[in-house]
Scaffold this active site. Structure first.
Site, mmCIF file in Angstrom:
data_model
loop_
_atom_site.group_PDB
_atom_site.id
_atom_site.type_symbol
_atom_site.label_atom_id
_atom_site.label_comp_id
_atom_site.label_asym_id
_atom_site.label_seq_id
_atom_site.Cartn_x
_atom_site.Cartn_y
_atom_site.Cartn_z
ATOM 1 N N HIS A 1 -14.185 6.896 3.975
ATOM 2 C CA HIS A 1 -12.836 6.350 3.868
ATOM 3 C C HIS A 1 -11.782 7.283 4.446
ATOM 4 C CE1 HIS A 1 -8.945 5.948 1.680
ATOM 5 N NE2 HIS A 1 -9.076 4.707 2.115
ATOM 6 N N PHE B 1 -1.471 7.778 4.533
ATOM 7 C CA PHE B 1 -1.520 6.692 3.555
ATOM 8 C C PHE B 1 -0.292 5.790 3.624
ATOM 9 C CE2 PHE B 1 -4.558 9.145 0.580
ATOM 10 C CZ PHE B 1 -5.646 8.441 1.071
ATOM 11 N N HIS C 1 -11.083 -1.529 4.970
ATOM 12 C CA HIS C 1 -11.204 -1.608 3.521
ATOM 13 C C HIS C 1 -12.105 -2.760 3.069
ATOM 14 C CE1 HIS C 1 -9.029 1.548 1.463
ATOM 15 N NE2 HIS C 1 -8.318 1.641 2.577
ATOM 16 N N HIS D 1 -9.925 7.028 8.301
ATOM 17 C CA HIS D 1 -8.478 6.876 8.413
ATOM 18 C C HIS D 1 -7.930 7.898 9.417
ATOM 19 C CE1 HIS D 1 -6.504 4.050 5.610
ATOM 20 N NE2 HIS D 1 -7.577 4.164 4.850
ATOM 21 N N HIS E 1 -5.170 6.386 -5.499
ATOM 22 C CA HIS E 1 -6.252 7.043 -4.774
ATOM 23 C C HIS E 1 -6.810 8.183 -5.620
ATOM 24 C CE1 HIS E 1 -4.018 5.221 -1.325
ATOM 25 N NE2 HIS E 1 -5.244 4.954 -0.943
ATOM 26 N N HIS F 1 0.837 -1.200 0.000
ATOM 27 C CA HIS F 1 0.000 0.000 0.000
ATOM 28 C C HIS F 1 0.872 1.250 0.000
ATOM 29 C CE1 HIS F 1 -2.901 3.012 1.670
ATOM 30 N NE2 HIS F 1 -3.721 2.376 0.863
ATOM 31 N N HIS G 1 -7.807 -1.664 -4.306
ATOM 32 C CA HIS G 1 -7.891 -2.154 -2.929
ATOM 33 C C HIS G 1 -8.563 -3.528 -2.869
ATOM 34 C CE1 HIS G 1 -6.919 2.069 -2.057
ATOM 35 N NE2 HIS G 1 -6.427 1.604 -0.924
#
Length: 585
Positions: A309, A330, A343, A313, A179, A159, A188
């Site tokens: 999302h 990220f 996810h 996070h 993204h 990732h 993902h």
């Protein structure tokens, strides 16, 4: 000078560089430095410099599947992996120990259609036996050496490498990102698919399935208890957001102070907008069409990617860390085991949204269908997989346990009766005809845009009024907040309201709420190889408002009031060029 001497000098400099910045690394629960992670990154940097000197050109030789002559599909150049820096100047290096372009790969094959289907269950419903099994699999994965592509830290770096600007596009010096576009959902899904199968293989269970964090259901809106212990534990979470705190899936970067019931109500209303009224067209939900090369670049996330999302996070990430690591940036997010449950729910919602639309194919563009990536499978084989390969979960032999989606019937009501609101807004309109303040503008904010450091209101003309039912069914009215420029990598959030009488006392539980913009920190300053190109364009936020206008009894009005509300001082480095209406088929 001899290239080998240059490599040796570079290795020493990097070692010193990392050593000087080591005090900035997040600490574990015992207060010790995260030495394993640090030394692994140092080791990999040195190996990379000595063996490949961080290649600076696109030289990977590969065959692109189903590609017409002269046409380039979006895919990573595996020979270009390189490091980056955090905003605090700490080095990030997520590349594998050995350059993947030097390793053979195989093309993806669907699992046997007679194999048992893996059933992903909500984390709040799994039993002790399942938790023990998953904990054992995760423990084994964490114990594997880093040079094993199945190891947990290599999985996390998969990732990291795709969101830190580490790869160029194939046959291009433009960097690749996964993204903020239509790559978000399928990439993902690929990652979870292989991660899940590796976990199952480590314990000899070919039915093992990941759980999902069911944060869109009242019973699942806490961080699941299983993630507080054993191999699931991660010390880099915001302690104030651990159970019994209800998750704020539309996190404003500050504590809103809502009680559990009010927070649940706000979450449910928000999900209705993100999944139903605000996601009636494919691009609104999936994100913008991102293709190869400079001309193919786009930056336009879909509803679910923006929030919950991005918002979740950040909500989970530790405020004591420079970039809210782990989940809050990220590059470090997949180091927290809850990332995979988070996810999995994102992936489930993609399936739910597709089902709401009759399971029909939404995107037929071969540039999307044939874009491809590489992942290691449970046999440590490097696998090339295309987006078209992951669109049917039935073929992938996994599914989600059916569960209620209470937001489906949570259509919000106007905070003020529409007739009264229209009267108040017309009076405000008349007053501002005489004197427009800086923050009450025309919809075009000028060539320099306007800094979004306080609330902005604009009167926006509607090109089409009195549309028929057929016209409304065929095309969605879109409110476009265009020319969004974020001048520093930071968390940015602002909400958008239509015909709001008082936007200070309402949120997504009110019909006037049109949507939200959330920029999650990458956590990195991209470091480029020589001749690399970063395509940077201003972002557009597209919000579907046809249903909203109908409920506000404004679908025949010639213009509407739009309000942009920055949250928690996060927009001080953000400018916006304007607001307009478009139509999307």
């Amino acid at each position: 000078m001899d290239p080998k001497k240059w490599a040796a000098i570079a290795a020493v400099l990097i070692f010193i560089w990392v050593g000087l910045s080591a005090n900035l690394y997040p600490r574990d629960r015992n207060g010790n430095e995260a030495q394993y992670s640090l030394m692994r990154e140092v080791n990999n940097m040195i190996i990379s410099i000595v063996t490949s000197s961080w290649p600076s050109s696109s030289n990977e030789v590969t065959t692109e599947p189903n590609n017409k002559p002269g046409h380039v599909l979006l895919s990573p150049n595996l020979s270009t992996c390189h490091g980056s820096l955090t905003d605090e100047g700490r080095p990030i290096y997520c590349c594998p120990p050995k350059r993947e372009s030097d390793e053979p790969f195989i093309d993806f094959q669907f699992p046997d259609n007679t194999s048992l289907v893996r059933i992903r269950r909500p984390a709040q419903k799994v039993d002790k036996e399942y938790i023990a099994k998953y904990n054992r699999a995760l423990s084994i994965m964490k114990s594997l050496p880093y040079d094993d592509p199945r190891s947990f830290w290599r999985q996390a770096d998969v990732h990291c490498v795709f969101c830190s600007g580490a790869y160029n596009q194939l046959h291009s010096n433009h960097l690749l990102k996964i993204h903020r576009s239509w790559l978000f959902f399928p990439w993902h899904r690929m990652m979870l698919y292989f991660h899940e199968r590796i976990l199952g293989s480590l314990i000899g269970d070919d039915t093992f399935a990941l759980p999902f964090w069911n944060w869109d259901n009242p019973k699942g809106m806490l961080i699941p208890d299983m993630y507080l212990n054993g191999s699931f534990y991660d010390s880099q979470r915001e302690s104030a957001h651990l159970p019994p705190q209800v998750a704020d899936i539309n996190f404003d970067y500050v504590e809103r102070g809502l009680g559990p019931e009010d927070q649940i109500e706000a979450n449910i209303a928000f999900m209705y907008h993100q999944m139903v009224s605000g996601a009636k067209k494919t691009e609104l939900f999936m994100g913008c069409p991102y293709k190869a090369g400079e001309e193919g670049f786009c930056d336009g996330p879909g509803t679910i990617e923006l929030a919950p999302h991005n918002a979740l996070h950040t909500w989970v990430g530790n405020t004591q860390n420079p970039e809210r690591e782990n989940l809050g940036a990220f590059y470090s997010a997949a180091k927290d085991p809850v990332f995979y449950a988070h996810h999995a729910n994102i992936d489930r919602l993609w399936d739910v949204w597709t089902g709401l639309r009759g399971n029909k194919a939404e995107i037929n563009d071969p540039d999307w269908l044939d874009s491809y990536f590489y992942f290691y499978d449970e046999k440590s084989q490097n696998v090339r997989i295309k987006i078209r390969d992951v669109l049917d979960m039935t073929k992938l032999r996994y599914t989600y346990e059916p569960i209620d989606n209470p937001w489906l019937n949570a259509r919000p009501m106007p905070s003020v009766p529409p007739k009264i609101a229209r009267h108040i807004l017309k009076m405000r309109d008349s007053q501002n005809e005489l004197q427009l303040s800086k923050k009450n503008l025309s919809p075009n904010f000028g060539p320099e845009g306007v800094t979004l450091d306080t609330t902005i209101r604009a009167r926006v003309p509607r090109p089409k009024t009195h549309r028929t039912k057929k016209e409304k069914a065929e095309e969605e009215e879109i409110l476009v907040v265009y020319g969004i420029e974020i001048k520093k990598d930071m968390y940015v959030k602002f909400d958008v309201f239509v015909n709001a009488v008082d936007e200070t006392i309402i949120g997504p539980e009110s019909r006037e709420f049109a949507g939200t913009f959330v920029n999650m920190r990458r956590g990195v300053r991209i470091v480029m190889n020589k001749n690399d190109v970063v395509t940077k364009r201003k972002t557009n936020l597209k919000l579907g408002i046809s249903e909203l206008l109908e409920d506000l009894e404004a679908d025949e009005d010639e213009r509407i009031w739009v309000t942009l509300v920055p949250r928690a001082g996060t927009c001080i480095n953000t400018t916006v060029d304007g607001v307009r209406i478009e139509y999307m088929r």
